[in-house]
Write a protein that holds these residues in place. Sequence first.
Motif, mmCIF file in Angstrom:
data_model
loop_
_atom_site.group_PDB
_atom_site.id
_atom_site.type_symbol
_atom_site.label_atom_id
_atom_site.label_comp_id
_atom_site.label_asym_id
_atom_site.label_seq_id
_atom_site.Cartn_x
_atom_site.Cartn_y
_atom_site.Cartn_z
ATOM 1 N N THR A 1 12.734 39.111 63.297
ATOM 2 C CA THR A 1 11.946 40.306 63.590
ATOM 3 C C THR A 1 12.753 41.406 64.293
ATOM 4 O O THR A 1 12.203 42.424 64.675
ATOM 5 N N ASN A 2 14.078 41.199 64.425
ATOM 6 C CA ASN A 2 14.882 42.200 65.141
ATOM 7 C C ASN A 2 15.399 43.335 64.265
ATOM 8 O O ASN A 2 16.085 44.227 64.737
ATOM 9 N N GLY A 3 15.084 43.314 62.981
ATOM 10 C CA GLY A 3 15.467 44.399 62.089
ATOM 11 C C GLY A 3 16.848 44.307 61.502
ATOM 12 O O GLY A 3 17.268 45.183 60.763
ATOM 13 N N VAL A 4 17.597 43.246 61.796
ATOM 14 C CA VAL A 4 18.963 43.125 61.294
ATOM 15 C C VAL A 4 18.993 43.133 59.771
ATOM 16 O O VAL A 4 19.790 43.832 59.157
ATOM 17 N N ALA A 5 18.128 42.371 59.130
ATOM 18 C CA ALA A 5 18.144 42.296 57.672
ATOM 19 C C ALA A 5 17.855 43.647 57.032
ATOM 20 O O ALA A 5 18.400 43.990 55.993
ATOM 21 N N ALA A 6 17.012 44.427 57.673
ATOM 22 C CA ALA A 6 16.634 45.721 57.125
ATOM 23 C C ALA A 6 17.717 46.776 57.286
ATOM 24 O O ALA A 6 17.770 47.735 56.536
ATOM 25 N N THR A 7 18.613 46.592 58.258
ATOM 26 C CA THR A 7 19.601 47.623 58.540
ATOM 27 C C THR A 7 21.017 47.250 58.123
ATOM 28 O O THR A 7 21.893 48.100 58.147
#
Length: 148
Positions: A141-147
């Motif tokens: 949920t920390n956004g790493v995959a999205a960024t």
Amino acid sequence: MVAATQNRNTPTRLNQHRGHPVAADAECFAGTIAMGDAGYAKPGVTATGLTALGAFTHYVSNAGGADGDMTAVIERGCFRFANSNGADEITRADIGQVCFVVDDQTVASTNGDTGTGATRSPAGIVDDIDEVGVWVCIDPTNGVAATA
């Protein structure tokens, strides 16, 4: 809804452990990287489009099973994994940067792109490096995959 005008009893979660249905035929070893693939957990592999979920807390075998026949408990947090080598080796300069999954126990500094596109999914954020391996903070949920 309007802003609160008094104290509020807000439910919370520790947000460290989750049960995830396991992918068909997956064998998951405790302490290894857990990846999400189309809603099912499986061991870390070199592939794109996967989401790092954390580390498996127990051995689970879904050999011969269909997607979701077994459930694995996966822990989010900061874990030490093996470091890649050569151009993919993680160094102290990578602390705070995204690292990438090579296999279920190894991470690398690059996404594996050799000019034809990425081959690896993000693992998490490099927290530290020592003589044994790389400390990686994994939280889907920390956004790493999205960024990355």
